[in-house]
Design a protein around this motif. Structure first.
Motif, PDB file in Angstrom:
ATOM      1  N   ASP A 277       0.813  -1.219   0.000  1.00 38.29           N
ATOM      2  CA  ASP A 277       0.000   0.000   0.000  1.00 38.29           C
ATOM      3  C   ASP A 277       0.843   1.265   0.000  1.00 38.29           C
ATOM      4  N   ASP A 278       1.820   1.357   0.903  1.00 40.18           N
ATOM      5  CA  ASP A 278       2.614   2.585   1.000  1.00 40.18           C
ATOM      6  C   ASP A 278       3.534   2.789  -0.196  1.00 40.18           C
ATOM      7  N   PHE A 279       3.774   1.727  -0.973  1.00 37.79           N
ATOM      8  CA  PHE A 279       4.644   1.858  -2.137  1.00 37.79           C
ATOM      9  C   PHE A 279       3.866   2.252  -3.389  1.00 37.79           C
ATOM     10  N   LYS A 280       2.552   2.224  -3.294  1.00 41.10           N
ATOM     11  CA  LYS A 280       1.730   2.677  -4.412  1.00 41.10           C
ATOM     12  C   LYS A 280       1.584   4.195  -4.427  1.00 41.10           C
ATOM     13  N   LYS A 281       1.935   4.822  -3.325  1.00 38.92           N
ATOM     14  CA  LYS A 281       1.836   6.278  -3.253  1.00 38.92           C
ATOM     15  C   LYS A 281       2.953   6.905  -4.082  1.00 38.92           C
ATOM     16  N   CYS A 282       2.607   7.893  -4.869  1.00 38.40           N
ATOM     17  CA  CYS A 282       3.566   8.507  -5.790  1.00 38.40           C
ATOM     18  C   CYS A 282       4.262   9.686  -5.142  1.00 38.40           C
ATOM     19  N   ASP A 283       5.574   9.765  -5.373  1.00 38.00           N
ATOM     20  CA  ASP A 283       6.387  10.837  -4.802  1.00 38.00           C
ATOM     21  C   ASP A 283       7.118  11.564  -5.931  1.00 38.00           C
ATOM     22  N   PRO A 284       6.809  12.829  -6.200  1.00 35.03           N
ATOM     23  CA  PRO A 284       5.845  13.675  -5.474  1.00 35.03           C
ATOM     24  C   PRO A 284       4.465  13.671  -6.121  1.00 35.03           C
ATOM     25  N   ARG A 285       4.345  13.030  -7.339  1.00 37.62           N
ATOM     26  CA  ARG A 285       3.083  13.094  -8.079  1.00 37.62           C
ATOM     27  C   ARG A 285       3.027  11.932  -9.056  1.00 37.62           C
TER      28      ARG A 285
ATOM     29  N   MET B 166       2.468  10.263 -12.927  1.00 42.68           N
ATOM     30  CA  MET B 166       2.965  10.630 -14.260  1.00 42.68           C
ATOM     31  C   MET B 166       1.975  11.538 -14.985  1.00 42.68           C
ATOM     32  N   ASP B 167       0.681  11.286 -14.803  1.00 39.02           N
ATOM     33  CA  ASP B 167      -0.326  12.135 -15.455  1.00 39.02           C
ATOM     34  C   ASP B 167      -0.256  13.563 -14.918  1.00 39.02           C
ATOM     35  N   GLU B 168      -0.064  13.689 -13.601  1.00 37.66           N
ATOM     36  CA  GLU B 168       0.064  15.029 -13.008  1.00 37.66           C
ATOM     37  C   GLU B 168       1.335  15.715 -13.507  1.00 37.66           C
ATOM     38  N   ALA B 169       2.421  14.955 -13.654  1.00 34.17           N
ATOM     39  CA  ALA B 169       3.673  15.523 -14.156  1.00 34.17           C
ATOM     40  C   ALA B 169       3.514  15.982 -15.605  1.00 34.17           C
ATOM     41  N   LYS B 170       2.808  15.208 -16.417  1.00 34.65           N
ATOM     42  CA  LYS B 170       2.604  15.570 -17.817  1.00 34.65           C
ATOM     43  C   LYS B 170       1.795  16.864 -17.945  1.00 34.65           C
ATOM     44  N   ALA B 171       0.788  17.020 -17.108  1.00 38.09           N
ATOM     45  CA  ALA B 171      -0.027  18.239 -17.162  1.00 38.09           C
ATOM     46  C   ALA B 171       0.822  19.474 -16.869  1.00 38.09           C
ATOM     47  N   ILE B 172       1.745  19.380 -15.897  1.00 39.45           N
ATOM     48  CA  ILE B 172       2.616  20.512 -15.568  1.00 39.45           C
ATOM     49  C   ILE B 172       3.572  20.786 -16.727  1.00 39.45           C
ATOM     50  N   ALA B 173       4.153  19.712 -17.302  1.00 46.57           N
ATOM     51  CA  ALA B 173       5.096  19.885 -18.412  1.00 46.57           C
ATOM     52  C   ALA B 173       4.410  20.500 -19.629  1.00 46.57           C
ATOM     53  N   ASP B 174       3.194  20.079 -19.935  1.00 45.71           N
ATOM     54  CA  ASP B 174       2.463  20.656 -21.073  1.00 45.71           C
ATOM     55  C   ASP B 174       2.220  22.148 -20.864  1.00 45.71           C
ATOM     56  N   GLY B 175       1.885  22.545 -19.632  1.00 43.97           N
ATOM     57  CA  GLY B 175       1.658  23.968 -19.351  1.00 43.97           C
ATOM     58  C   GLY B 175       2.925  24.782 -19.531  1.00 43.97           C
ATOM     59  N   LEU B 176       4.078  24.252 -19.088  1.00 42.72           N
ATOM     60  CA  LEU B 176       5.346  24.976 -19.254  1.00 42.72           C
ATOM     61  C   LEU B 176       5.734  25.070 -20.725  1.00 42.72           C
ATOM     62  N   TYR B 177       5.478  24.009 -21.492  1.00 45.31           N
ATOM     63  CA  TYR B 177       5.816  24.037 -22.920  1.00 45.31           C
ATOM     64  C   TYR B 177       4.999  25.113 -23.650  1.00 45.31           C
ATOM     65  N   GLN B 178       3.730  25.254 -23.263  1.00 43.67           N
ATOM     66  CA  GLN B 178       2.906  26.289 -23.883  1.00 43.67           C
ATOM     67  C   GLN B 178       3.465  27.682 -23.587  1.00 43.67           C
ATOM     68  N   ARG B 179       3.946  27.887 -22.406  1.00 43.66           N
ATOM     69  CA  ARG B 179       4.537  29.188 -22.049  1.00 43.66           C
ATOM     70  C   ARG B 179       5.805  29.439 -22.855  1.00 43.66           C
ATOM     71  N   LEU B 180       6.583  28.411 -23.097  1.00 53.70           N
ATOM     72  CA  LEU B 180       7.809  28.564 -23.890  1.00 53.70           C
ATOM     73  C   LEU B 180       7.482  28.811 -25.361  1.00 53.70           C
ATOM     74  N   ALA B 181       6.457  28.104 -25.865  1.00 51.43           N
ATOM     75  CA  ALA B 181       6.150  28.185 -27.296  1.00 51.43           C
ATOM     76  C   ALA B 181       5.370  29.438 -27.656  1.00 51.43           C
ATOM     77  N   THR B 182       4.448  29.866 -26.801  1.00 51.29           N
ATOM     78  CA  THR B 182       3.574  30.994 -27.153  1.00 51.29           C
ATOM     79  C   THR B 182       3.976  32.298 -26.472  1.00 51.29           C
ATOM     80  N   GLN B 183       4.495  32.209 -25.249  1.00 45.71           N
ATOM     81  CA  GLN B 183       4.844  33.434 -24.525  1.00 45.71           C
ATOM     82  C   GLN B 183       6.345  33.713 -24.545  1.00 45.71           C
ATOM     83  N   HIS B 184       7.098  32.799 -25.180  1.00 39.79           N
ATOM     84  CA  HIS B 184       8.558  32.941 -25.267  1.00 39.79           C
ATOM     85  C   HIS B 184       9.168  33.183 -23.889  1.00 39.79           C
ATOM     86  N   ALA B 185       8.702  32.403 -22.934  1.00 40.35           N
ATOM     87  CA  ALA B 185       9.223  32.517 -21.565  1.00 40.35           C
ATOM     88  C   ALA B 185      10.695  32.114 -21.530  1.00 40.35           C
ATOM     89  N   ASP B 186      11.401  32.578 -20.501  1.00 36.12           N
ATOM     90  CA  ASP B 186      12.828  32.279 -20.347  1.00 36.12           C
ATOM     91  C   ASP B 186      13.000  30.843 -19.832  1.00 36.12           C
TER      92      ASP B 186
END
Length: 649
Positions: A377-385, A387-407
């Motif tokens: 049970d305790d090994f099923k817990k994800c640290d820190p998140r 993969m789906d949660e990680a992908k959502a964050i990465a997609d948001g950062l990529y949009q900022r780089l591609a459209t807002q030309h973020a640093d």
């Protein structure tokens, strides 16, 4: 016409009557013993018929046959012994045979061929040579033992199996050489080099066929290993034993006597040792009984105020952890202190619970559980998140780089979970292939300068990458190709990387880039990976145990027969038997006074370690220095040798 005179017939002797006197005398006269010289003389004078001669000489022929068989047996044994221990013109022992294993013999000339060209045979490597020569023998002996195991387990390799393996390796080599190029680009590249896919395939196949014996031995070893490893299955209890953790604080009420250790597996215990162990355990139990009331009182105080457990440990504990309030770092079943009873009791506790006094190896133990990870049970817990949660964050950062030309560097410092590059804006220095996981490497060498990748996944999470610099090969140089992963899971993950398309992009030797890692875990994959890791570990341990047991039995029953003193010395060194090692080294040194410098060096080292008194003649010293004179580092090696030998007087 003359008439034939009638033949006179002797009257028939009645069968019931007594025999004639002569027949009676001859029958009662004892038979003459055969005599070789007399029988031959009688035969030459005509006094002995051929039949009689054959009858008399038959005794001598029989005895001669016995003598011949005996002489053949003794001569065979003597000649066989001489094959292992011959002498040269000067009377020194020579050892043309190194060892025998299950009827196979390792000849010195064959061993020397294997040693030729190895780095250890360079003069400056003399100090390491004895060990490496011994390792080479171990490898040969193990290969012969594996052949025996294969026969026992009915495992074999056919020519068809070899052909399939050759084709498999040829296809893998060609795939690696293509480095992801399509058929047209690959054919064009080979054409420019004056070759073709058919020629490349034929060349690779020819190289593999040249080493058919080695390939067959490797394939047989793999199959034997697979056959042995399939005997292992992993249970949930195995997984708990391996991965469950508990941490907390401990109070020890130490006793005078420690619980004696039980004999290890395979270790024999005689009656005297058993009696001594039983007496020691009885003394330990007696000490426990004497301290039981004290331990119960401390446990009651700890249970009444768990929050003050650390203060109580500092005040009353006899363990070295008392200065830290009895703090123990989290431990597993296999790494727990205090013995089996302690492990069984503490892993049954819940976080915040204080145990009753536990009979530990060193005394009574009271434990407070503060942290715990239970399987699964305790090994099923994800640290820190996830993969789906990680992908959502990465997609948001990529949009900022591609459209807002973020640093890019600023986003890496703020969001990246990579501790090695986060503070540097995600930047890595120039690097060649081979230092990263395959999906990461494939993307790094596929980007053009300043290009930003789409989010892609590795086992660590989701990444975004930007190429900063590409170092191209100089004239006459070629960039190393990308090697596809052999593991099916790794290959699937690598193939899923969304590579950009650059048909004209030249292959780089090294690249410099920066990236953002959004760490994530797949709980299902995490559990599966942990199970696989333990299974691989258990299988490897089981295979090594089977081979180790066979090796030990083979040395014990003489199946492995070592005929060379140099290898005998190596084996004695592995056992830590310095006296036996010295005996065999001295025998080898006498046989090779002006060669095999590694033997003389090891002997000098042994003399220096063991100390005197040893009577070492000046001739032995001179022979050792002569043997070492071929070494490039003779100045220091020979000096140490002479000093060690001189110190023996």
């Amino acid at each position: 016409m003359s008439k034939r005179r009638p033949t006179r017939k002797s009257p028939a002797v009645p069968q019931t009557g007594p025999p004639p006197l002569r027949r009676t005398i001859v029958a009662e006269k004892p038979a003459r013993k055969p005599h070789l010289i007399k029988d031959l003389r009688r035969a030459m004078k005509g006094g002995l018929s051929v039949h009689g001669l054959r009858e008399h000489l038959g005794h001598w022929m029989k005895y001669g046959l016995y003598l011949f068989v005996f002489a053949f047996f003794v001569g065979g044994v003597f000649s066989f012994g001489n094959a292992a221990f011959k002498h040269d013109e000067s009377g020194r022992e020579q050892f043309p045979k190194i060892a025998r294993v299950f009827g196979s013999t390792l000849l010195r000339e064959d061993r020397d061929k294997l040693l030729q060209g190895l780095p250890v045979m360079r003069n400056e490597m003399v100090t390491y040579r004895q060990r490496e020569i011994g390792n080479l023998f171990d490898q040969w002996a193990d290969s012969e033992l594996l052949k025996h195991l294969a026969a026992q387990r009915h495992v074999s390799v056919s020519r068809a199996d070899l052909n399939d393996e050759i084709e498999k390796q040829v296809n893998e080599a060609l795939e690696a050489e293509r480095s992801g190029m399509d058929e047209k680009a690959w054919a064009y590249k080979l054409q420019k080099e004056g070759s073709s896919a058919t020629k490349e395939r034929d060349n690779l196949r020819a190289k593999l066929t040249e080493n058919l014996d080695r390939l067959s031995a490797k394939l047989l070893e793999d199959r034997v290993r697979e056959d042995i490893e399939k005997e292992i299955t992993i249970t949930d209890n195995d997984l708990k034993e391996k991965y469950e953790e508990i941490g907390g604080r401990v109070i020890l009420v130490r006793v005078t006597h420690r619980k004696p250790f039980a004999p290890m597996e395979g270790q024999k215990e005689d009656a005297e040792a058993l009696k001594r162990r039983q007496d020691d355990e009885a003394a330990w139990r007696k000490d426990l009984d004497a301290q039981k009331a004290k331990a119960a009182d401390i446990a009651a105080r700890a249970k009444a105020a768990p929050a003050k457990f650390a203060d109580l440990a500092k005040a009353v504990s006899d363990d070295y952890t008392k200065k830290d309030g009895g703090k123990l770092t989290p431990f597993t079943h296999s790494s727990a202190r205090f013995g089996d009873e302690f492990k069984k009791a503490v892993f049954a506790l819940k976080v915040g619970q204080v145990s009753d006094p536990i009979a530990g190896d060193e005394g009574w133990v009271i434990f407070l559980a503060e942290t715990k990870k239970s399987w699964p049970d305790d090994f099923k817990k994800c640290d820190p998140r996830t993969m789906d949660e990680a992908k959502a964050i990465a997609d948001g950062l990529y949009q900022r780089l591609a459209t807002q030309h973020a640093d890019f560097a600023a986003l890496a410092k703020q969001y990246s979970d990579d501790p090695g590059s986060k503070d540097k804006g995600g930047e890595y220095p120039l690097a060649a292939r081979g230092g990263w996981v395959k999906p990461f490497e494939k993307m790094a060498f596929a980007l053009d300068v300043n290009e930003v990748s789409k989010p892609f996944r590795t086992a660590f999470g989701w990444h975004i990458m930007q190429c900063l610099e590409r170092e191209l090969p100089k004239a006459g140089e070629t960039a190393p190709p990308f090697e596809e992963p052999k593991d099916a899971k790794d290959k699937a993950e690598t193939d899923a990387v969304p590579l950009p398309s650059h048909p004209s992009l030249k292959e780089a030797k090294r690249v410099r880039m920066r990236h953002i890692l959004i760490k994530g875990e797949d709980p299902v994959k995490k559990i599966a990976d942990l199970r696989q890791q333990l299974e691989d570990q258990k299988k490897s341990e089981h295979y090594n145990d089977v081979l180790k047991k066979l090796r030990e039995e083979s040395y014990k029953d003489g199946t492995i027969k070592v005929l060379c003193p140099q290898i005998q010395a190596y084996l004695a060194n592995k056992k830590g038997d310095r006296a036996t090692e010295q005996f065999w080294l001295e025998r080898a040194a006498r046989a090779w006074p002006d060669s095999h410098p590694e033997v003389h060096y090891e002997l000098a080292q042994l003399y220096s370690q063991r100390g005197g008194p040893f009577q070492v003649s000046a001739a032995v010293q001179q022979a050792a220095v002569t043997a070492l004179s071929a070494s490039d580092n003779v100045a220091e090696v020979a000096k140490d040798l002479v000093a060690a030998l001189d110190s023996m007087y």
